[in-house]
Design a protein around this motif. Sequence first.
Motif, mmCIF file in Angstrom:
data_model
loop_
_atom_site.group_PDB
_atom_site.id
_atom_site.type_symbol
_atom_site.label_atom_id
_atom_site.label_comp_id
_atom_site.label_asym_id
_atom_site.label_seq_id
_atom_site.Cartn_x
_atom_site.Cartn_y
_atom_site.Cartn_z
ATOM 1 N N ALA A 1 90.063 49.305 106.033
ATOM 2 C CA ALA A 1 89.418 49.136 107.396
ATOM 3 C C ALA A 1 88.537 50.028 107.548
ATOM 4 N N THR A 2 87.565 50.050 108.048
ATOM 5 C CA THR A 2 86.390 50.998 108.391
ATOM 6 C C THR A 2 85.914 51.135 109.698
ATOM 7 N N GLY A 3 85.939 52.245 110.314
ATOM 8 C CA GLY A 3 85.593 52.730 111.703
ATOM 9 C C GLY A 3 84.486 53.547 111.211
ATOM 10 N N GLY A 4 85.006 54.895 111.183
ATOM 11 C CA GLY A 4 83.685 55.961 110.568
ATOM 12 C C GLY A 4 83.908 55.792 109.117
ATOM 13 N N GLY A 5 85.131 55.465 108.442
ATOM 14 C CA GLY A 5 84.846 55.477 107.047
ATOM 15 C C GLY A 5 86.070 56.105 106.244
ATOM 16 N N SER A 6 86.822 57.017 107.221
ATOM 17 C CA SER A 6 87.604 57.893 106.206
ATOM 18 C C SER A 6 88.697 57.377 105.730
ATOM 19 N N ASN A 7 89.526 56.525 106.349
ATOM 20 C CA ASN A 7 90.663 56.172 105.571
ATOM 21 C C ASN A 7 90.391 55.071 104.486
ATOM 22 N N PHE A 8 89.205 54.331 104.512
ATOM 23 C CA PHE A 8 88.736 53.766 103.335
ATOM 24 C C PHE A 8 88.182 54.568 102.260
ATOM 25 N N ALA A 9 87.537 55.569 102.534
ATOM 26 C CA ALA A 9 87.200 56.313 101.393
ATOM 27 C C ALA A 9 88.484 56.947 100.799
ATOM 28 N N GLY A 10 89.501 57.465 101.569
ATOM 29 C CA GLY A 10 90.543 58.066 101.221
ATOM 30 C C GLY A 10 91.337 57.060 100.067
ATOM 31 N N ILE A 11 91.586 55.878 100.327
ATOM 32 C CA ILE A 11 91.710 55.279 99.305
ATOM 33 C C ILE A 11 91.134 54.792 98.064
ATOM 34 N N ALA A 12 89.762 54.448 98.406
ATOM 35 C CA ALA A 12 88.897 54.103 97.472
ATOM 36 C C ALA A 12 88.093 54.904 96.622
ATOM 37 N N PHE A 13 87.805 56.072 97.188
ATOM 38 C CA PHE A 13 86.907 57.235 96.387
ATOM 39 C C PHE A 13 87.425 57.518 95.098
#
Length: 456
Positions: free
Chosen positions: A263-275
Amino acid sequence: MTTPTKFLLQESQMPKYWYNIAADLPKAPPPVLHPGTLQPVGPDDLAPLFPMELILQEVSTEREIEIPEPVREIYRLWRPSPLFRAHRLEKALGTPAKIFYKYEGVSPAGSHKPNTAVPQAFYNAQAGTKRLTTETGAGQWGTSLSFAGQLFGLEVLVFQVRVSYDQKPYRRAVMETYGARCLPSPSTETEYGRRVLAQRPDHPGSLGIAISEAVELAAQREDTKYALGSVLNHVLLHQTVIGLEAMEQLQMADAWPDVIVGATGGGSNFAGIAFPFIGHALRGGARPRVVAVEPAACPSLTRGKYAYDFGDTAHLTPLTKMHTLGSTFTPPPFHAGGLRYHGMAPLVSHLKELGLIEAVAYTQTQCFEAGVLFARCEGIVPAPEANHAVKGAIEEALRCKREGRSETILFNLCGHGHFDMAAYQKYFAGELKDETYDERELAMALAGLPSVPEPV
Ligand SMILES: Cc1ncc(COP(=O)(O)O)c(C=O)c1O
């Protein structure tokens, strides 16, 4: 033999380093600009708001940045977090896909947010900061910083977006339990808040306004700094513990993701799992599809413009190039408060421009429907923000069913919804509406984007 449901790491297997994707990008992201000079900002420009250690992380291109031991010691209260195989959800969907989810709701605040709140509080305390100001949309970030501030002896002042403050009174009580002060935003505590209230006394607030209030106060006092719960490079960096752990856990399951969903709001949890997975692919490893899921009522990645914009509504921040709906855009008051932000992390935006990630948008009733199915299969009631990832993962699993493919899907269940039950009640009562934004307001907000000449 039965296939395991949980994949657990020992505390000794917790990552010792965060992963910095800047080291592996094929092209550097555009610089952050000073709004007055339109020149790239330097560390000194950011020093009134952040401690130097975080500013250096913001601009670092080192691949690995060590997690300080005092931070790791606190992480051990809930990390490593579990990775689950969603056997029952797979069965309910009749999909040949394997669905795995990383569960960040086991943290004291109930989401991924303490992964960055703790290091931010640590570096601030080290630099002599006495007080932190911040915004919160869902209440998850405010809770996390209140918790982290308490552990390092920092005073914390949280501006909670008005609509979320009214929807979730117990979030404020948790922040106060951790010793913080929580005000509804717009508030009468700041000049900017008073200005917004003068124009519209019943303003529902937005993350952009709450950020302006928190920044305004931090800039006024030497002993006060500002902490942001998402968007910035250092915040995304701290969240990579999620993906780094997931890599180890998937290896235990003898699996590797074909698709990653967040899920993306500002992008941090998304980046956390994906980067960490994207970095692995950029260094020659298998390349998963990576899908960002955002709310249809605040669709920065799918409807926004990739342009330089302010991070806040009062225009106190530097200019960053990102997917934006315009800093003056007020998203309608839907229930995933953590996703009501006009912009997207510059790094996530950059990856979208490079074609390394995809984005989709769903309405809130679609997401609640997915969350309820998930809860009935897997037992965990997701946060409304996390329901976006659940919906995205279910759509991928149904695609696998149609195509007869047994792909591996990994998603981040970024938080639980125990403070969001009023929203679930509304959903069950059939009162949850699919909020839509005002197209005219969006057009106006986009027309008001700052004009920044493209570099030659
Ligand atoms: C549970 C939860 N998920 C997601 C978000 C969105 O933030 P981000 O995109 O930075 O993960 C929030 C923000 O408050 C949140 O509370």
